[in-house]
Motif scaffolding. Structure first.
Motif, PDB file in Angstrom:
ATOM      1  N   THR A 382       0.836  -1.205   0.000  1.00 17.52           N
ATOM      2  CA  THR A 382       0.000   0.000   0.000  1.00 17.52           C
ATOM      3  C   THR A 382       0.869   1.253   0.000  1.00 17.52           C
ATOM      4  O   THR A 382       1.897   1.292   0.675  1.00 17.52           O
ATOM      5  N   VAL A 383       0.437   2.237  -0.761  1.00 16.38           N
ATOM      6  CA  VAL A 383       1.045   3.572  -0.724  1.00 16.38           C
ATOM      7  C   VAL A 383       0.034   4.510  -0.068  1.00 16.38           C
ATOM      8  O   VAL A 383      -1.122   4.570  -0.487  1.00 16.38           O
ATOM      9  N   THR A 384       0.477   5.229   0.970  1.00 16.83           N
ATOM     10  CA  THR A 384      -0.426   6.084   1.741  1.00 16.83           C
ATOM     11  C   THR A 384      -0.119   7.551   1.488  1.00 16.83           C
ATOM     12  O   THR A 384       1.043   7.976   1.578  1.00 16.83           O
ATOM     13  N   VAL A 385      -1.185   8.298   1.180  1.00 17.87           N
ATOM     14  CA  VAL A 385      -1.078   9.755   1.058  1.00 17.87           C
ATOM     15  C   VAL A 385      -1.939  10.357   2.163  1.00 17.87           C
ATOM     16  O   VAL A 385      -3.149  10.110   2.217  1.00 17.87           O
ATOM     17  N   GLU A 386      -1.299  11.153   3.038  1.00 23.76           N
ATOM     18  CA  GLU A 386      -2.012  11.692   4.209  1.00 23.76           C
ATOM     19  C   GLU A 386      -1.795  13.196   4.303  1.00 23.76           C
ATOM     20  O   GLU A 386      -0.698  13.704   4.036  1.00 23.76           O
ATOM     21  N   THR A 387      -2.843  13.920   4.664  1.00 21.90           N
ATOM     22  CA  THR A 387      -2.737  15.377   4.880  1.00 21.90           C
ATOM     23  C   THR A 387      -3.059  15.699   6.330  1.00 21.90           C
ATOM     24  O   THR A 387      -3.907  15.055   6.951  1.00 21.90           O
ATOM     25  N   THR A 388      -2.371  16.703   6.852  1.00 24.87           N
ATOM     26  CA  THR A 388      -2.554  17.135   8.236  1.00 24.87           C
ATOM     27  C   THR A 388      -2.514  18.656   8.298  1.00 24.87           C
ATOM     28  O   THR A 388      -1.673  19.286   7.641  1.00 24.87           O
ATOM     29  N   GLU A 389      -3.436  19.243   9.073  1.00 18.75           N
ATOM     30  CA  GLU A 389      -3.445  20.699   9.269  1.00 18.75           C
ATOM     31  C   GLU A 389      -2.792  21.039  10.608  1.00 18.75           C
ATOM     32  O   GLU A 389      -3.136  20.464  11.634  1.00 18.75           O
ATOM     33  N   ARG A 390      -1.850  22.003  10.565  1.00 15.59           N
ATOM     34  CA  ARG A 390      -1.202  22.490  11.793  1.00 15.59           C
ATOM     35  C   ARG A 390      -1.047  23.998  11.671  1.00 15.59           C
ATOM     36  O   ARG A 390      -0.165  24.486  10.975  1.00 15.59           O
ATOM     37  N   GLU A 392      -1.278  27.443  10.345  1.00  8.50           N
ATOM     38  CA  GLU A 392      -1.456  27.997   9.003  1.00  8.50           C
ATOM     39  C   GLU A 392      -0.782  27.141   7.937  1.00  8.50           C
ATOM     40  O   GLU A 392      -0.628  27.581   6.794  1.00  8.50           O
ATOM     41  N   LYS A 393      -0.349  25.939   8.318  1.00  9.35           N
ATOM     42  CA  LYS A 393       0.346  25.068   7.378  1.00  9.35           C
ATOM     43  C   LYS A 393      -0.446  23.782   7.139  1.00  9.35           C
ATOM     44  O   LYS A 393      -1.185  23.299   8.012  1.00  9.35           O
ATOM     45  N   VAL A 394      -0.243  23.233   5.937  1.00  9.81           N
ATOM     46  CA  VAL A 394      -0.773  21.915   5.590  1.00  9.81           C
ATOM     47  C   VAL A 394       0.421  21.012   5.302  1.00  9.81           C
ATOM     48  O   VAL A 394       1.308  21.384   4.530  1.00  9.81           O
ATOM     49  N   PHE A 395       0.443  19.842   5.919  1.00 14.51           N
ATOM     50  CA  PHE A 395       1.538  18.892   5.709  1.00 14.51           C
ATOM     51  C   PHE A 395       1.018  17.690   4.924  1.00 14.51           C
ATOM     52  O   PHE A 395      -0.020  17.116   5.270  1.00 14.51           O
ATOM     53  N   GLY A 458      10.568   0.901   4.167  1.00 16.60           N
ATOM     54  CA  GLY A 458       9.787   1.861   3.386  1.00 16.60           C
ATOM     55  C   GLY A 458      10.321   3.285   3.531  1.00 16.60           C
ATOM     56  O   GLY A 458      11.278   3.543   4.267  1.00 16.60           O
ATOM     57  N   THR A 459       9.669   4.196   2.821  1.00 19.33           N
ATOM     58  CA  THR A 459      10.111   5.593   2.768  1.00 19.33           C
ATOM     59  C   THR A 459       8.899   6.510   2.873  1.00 19.33           C
ATOM     60  O   THR A 459       7.822   6.217   2.333  1.00 19.33           O
ATOM     61  N   GLU A 460       9.085   7.633   3.578  1.00 21.63           N
ATOM     62  CA  GLU A 460       8.022   8.629   3.696  1.00 21.63           C
ATOM     63  C   GLU A 460       8.589  10.017   3.392  1.00 21.63           C
ATOM     64  O   GLU A 460       9.590  10.433   3.972  1.00 21.63           O
ATOM     65  N   PHE A 461       7.952  10.720   2.451  1.00 21.19           N
ATOM     66  CA  PHE A 461       8.272  12.117   2.137  1.00 21.19           C
ATOM     67  C   PHE A 461       7.186  13.009   2.709  1.00 21.19           C
ATOM     68  O   PHE A 461       5.991  12.720   2.541  1.00 21.19           O
ATOM     69  N   ILE A 462       7.596  14.082   3.396  1.00 22.47           N
ATOM     70  CA  ILE A 462       6.639  15.016   4.007  1.00 22.47           C
ATOM     71  C   ILE A 462       7.008  16.432   3.568  1.00 22.47           C
ATOM     72  O   ILE A 462       8.148  16.860   3.760  1.00 22.47           O
ATOM     73  N   PHE A 463       6.045  17.147   3.002  1.00 19.28           N
ATOM     74  CA  PHE A 463       6.294  18.543   2.629  1.00 19.28           C
ATOM     75  C   PHE A 463       5.148  19.425   3.114  1.00 19.28           C
ATOM     76  O   PHE A 463       4.041  18.934   3.397  1.00 19.28           O
ATOM     77  N   SER A 464       5.432  20.710   3.226  1.00 18.94           N
ATOM     78  CA  SER A 464       4.439  21.651   3.759  1.00 18.94           C
ATOM     79  C   SER A 464       4.007  22.634   2.670  1.00 18.94           C
ATOM     80  O   SER A 464       4.734  22.922   1.717  1.00 18.94           O
ATOM     81  N   LEU A 465       2.794  23.178   2.879  1.00 20.38           N
ATOM     82  CA  LEU A 465       2.232  24.199   1.989  1.00 20.38           C
ATOM     83  C   LEU A 465       1.461  25.201   2.846  1.00 20.38           C
ATOM     84  O   LEU A 465       0.928  24.844   3.912  1.00 20.38           O
ATOM     85  N   PRO A 466       1.358  26.454   2.406  1.00 18.12           N
ATOM     86  CA  PRO A 466       0.562  27.435   3.173  1.00 18.12           C
ATOM     87  C   PRO A 466      -0.939  27.222   2.951  1.00 18.12           C
ATOM     88  O   PRO A 466      -1.405  27.027   1.825  1.00 18.12           O
ATOM     89  N   LYS A 467      -1.688  27.233   4.031  1.00 16.96           N
ATOM     90  CA  LYS A 467      -3.127  27.003   3.951  1.00 16.96           C
ATOM     91  C   LYS A 467      -3.833  28.269   3.481  1.00 16.96           C
ATOM     92  O   LYS A 467      -3.417  29.385   3.764  1.00 16.96           O
ATOM     93  N   SER A 468      -4.916  28.072   2.746  1.00 17.88           N
ATOM     94  CA  SER A 468      -5.729  29.191   2.276  1.00 17.88           C
ATOM     95  C   SER A 468      -7.122  29.049   2.861  1.00 17.88           C
ATOM     96  O   SER A 468      -7.603  27.951   3.121  1.00 17.88           O
ATOM     97  N   ASP A 469      -7.789  30.208   3.094  1.00 15.02           N
ATOM     98  CA  ASP A 469      -9.111  30.183   3.730  1.00 15.02           C
ATOM     99  C   ASP A 469     -10.193  29.656   2.795  1.00 15.02           C
ATOM    100  O   ASP A 469     -11.152  29.039   3.215  1.00 15.02           O
TER     101      ASP A 469
END
Length: 472
Positions: A382-390, A392-395, A458-469
């Motif tokens: 399985t390949v997992t794609v997960e999003t998390t809000e922290r 003003e950032k989205v990971f 296995g391997t996990e890549f995590i990147f951040s993005l700025p959240k928009s309203d």
């Protein structure tokens, strides 16, 4: 050239010392003499005026005897260190007290003129030839009521002032000598602390300009010069790394272009001359198409990286639904996942999640990360794609359960054309530029990307993005 510069400095330093001594011996000496003479003359005039006004009038009115007046003049003579002549209005010398030994005291002063000094307090010269040396002379009237009874004439040798001048100049010359030595010490300090290090820095600049990036500036001081030297040493090391990287980059590009081109050329020639029979041509045309796609992907990735290198990349930032993009990108890998029985699991933080970024670039990031994850995953995993809000950032996390990345390779995966030994057998079509592009895109957004990997797990890549309203 180095010795000529030293010689110039030494000559300039000697000239500086000579000019300082000459200026002090001429202009300085004269200024000191004038100052001493003027100040002493003012003091003499004040003392003579007090003497003439308060004491000598009694002598002219016969209230004080000549012997008493002479005794008083003797005391003043010792105090003022000057010759005193007491005259009547016609210039006849009534009393005189002299200690200089260079004077001829006349009975009557020839060509006597009490106003001969003009508007000045004193006059200088041999006073009508009565002195064998230059003296300073001042004439003070002795008045009673509104009439002048006579004059007090004060003579003081100019040699007295010159003796004081010489005494002061002796101290000046000693001071100049000390200053000259101190200035030499300062010059020596500048030479050792500034000049020599700057010469080393200049030599380093010449070495770098000639291509010798191995040259290191031997300056270790903890000041601005040392900081500049350390900066230049760092620059040379960085330039050397860039030069090595450039050579490596060109070698990798040449290799990655040469291999498919050689393959394409060989198969096309074989088809053209009939070496490959007609019934097998479709198979080898497929291989040619595969190699052509590799060249297309490589060219596209190189152009993408060039946009970052030349700072020509302009991000078209907008607000969009990240979750909708993740679903679309995941759907595009349905065929690849089905053939290897790999499933993509989406763990999304909410139904919709808006971010403010460049839509097409983030889509490319997700595509590259998912492509890598699927490529290096074990079958039936399985390949997992997960999003998390922290805040003003989205990971965003892309995680696989595949071959993993060796610990010693983790710091190298962002390098262009880098492929770990474990990935070479699986990544036949890869250009080795995907992760470099991913990092450049994320950094262009002023965000971060990290990797966590365990070999065989296995391997996990995590990147951040700025959240928009919202999606506006």
């Amino acid at each position: 050239m180095h010795s000529n510069l030293y010689l110039k400095f030494i000559i300039l330093y000697i000239i500086f010392g000579f000019l300082s001594l000459f200026t002090a011996a001429t202009l300085g000496a004269q200024l000191i003499l004038d100052t001493i003479r003027d100040e002493d003359a003012s003091r003499l005039y004040r003392e003579a005026t007090i003497l003439a006004t308060d004491y000598l009038t009694d002598y002219y009115s016969k209230e004080t005897s000549a012997s008493s007046t002479r005794a008083m003049l003797n005391g003043v003579n010792v105090y003022l260190e000057a010759d005193l002549w007491l005259t009547d209005t016609e210039g006849n010398v009534l009393l005189s007290v002299s200690s200089s030994g260079s004077a001829i005291v006349p009975e009557q002063i020839r060509d006597f003129d009490p106003a001969e000094s003009g508007g000045e307090q004193y006059l200088t010269g041999d006073y009508h030839g009565y002195y064998s040396e230059e003296v300073l002379t001042m004439i003070v009237p002795v008045t009673e009521g509104f009439s002048t009874k006579g004059y007090l004439i004060v003579h003081k040798p100019v040699s007295y002032f010159e003796d004081q001048q010489h005494s002061i100049m002796h101290s000046v010359y000693i001071t100049l000598a000390v200053i000259y030595l101190l200035s030499f010490t300062i010059f020596l300090g500048i030479h050792l602390i500034i000049y020599l290090p700057l010469r080393k820095i200049t030599e380093a600049a010449k070495q770098y300009a000639s291509g010798n990036l191995d040259y290191e500036i031997p300056v270790n001081s903890q000041d601005e010069i040392g900081y500049l030297s350390a900066s230049l040493n760092y620059m040379s090391a960085h330039l050397k790394d860039m030069e090595n990287y450039q050579k490596k980059f060109v070698a990798n590009v040449s290799h990655d272009f040469r291999s498919p081109l050689t393959s394409i050329k060989g198969y096309v020639e074989a088809i053209a001359d009939g070496t490959i029979p007609v019934e097998l041509q479709s198979k080898y045309l497929g291989i040619i198409l595969f190699e052509t796609e590799r060249l297309t992907d490589l060219t596209r990735d190189l152009l993408t990286l060039n946009e970052f290198d030349t700072k020509e990349l302009l991000l078209n930032k907008e607000s969009f639904d990240l979750h909708e993009m993740i679903k679309q990108v995941a759907a595009s890998f349905e065929g690849a996942c089905t053939s290897r029985k790999i499933s993509i699991e989406l763990l999304l933080a909410s139904r919709v999640l808006y971010v403010h970024a460049d839509h097409s670039k983030i889509q490319q990031v997700l595509y590259n990360l998912l492509d890598n994850a699927i490529k290096f995953s074990n079958p039936q995993s399985t390949v997992t794609v997960e999003t998390t809000e922290r805040g003003e950032k989205v990971f965003v996390s892309v995680k696989d359960y595949g071959i993993g990345i060796p610990k010693e390779d983790l710091s190298k995966i962002w390098e262009r054309f880098y492929k770990s030994d474990l990935s070479r057998g699986k990544d036949k079509k890869g250009t080795g530029l995907g992760l470099s592009i991913v990092r450049e895109i994320i950094q262009a957004h002023n965000e971060n990307i990290n990797v966590i990997s365990t070999e065989g797990v296995g391997t996990e890549f995590i990147f951040s993005l700025p959240k928009s309203d919202s999606g506006k």
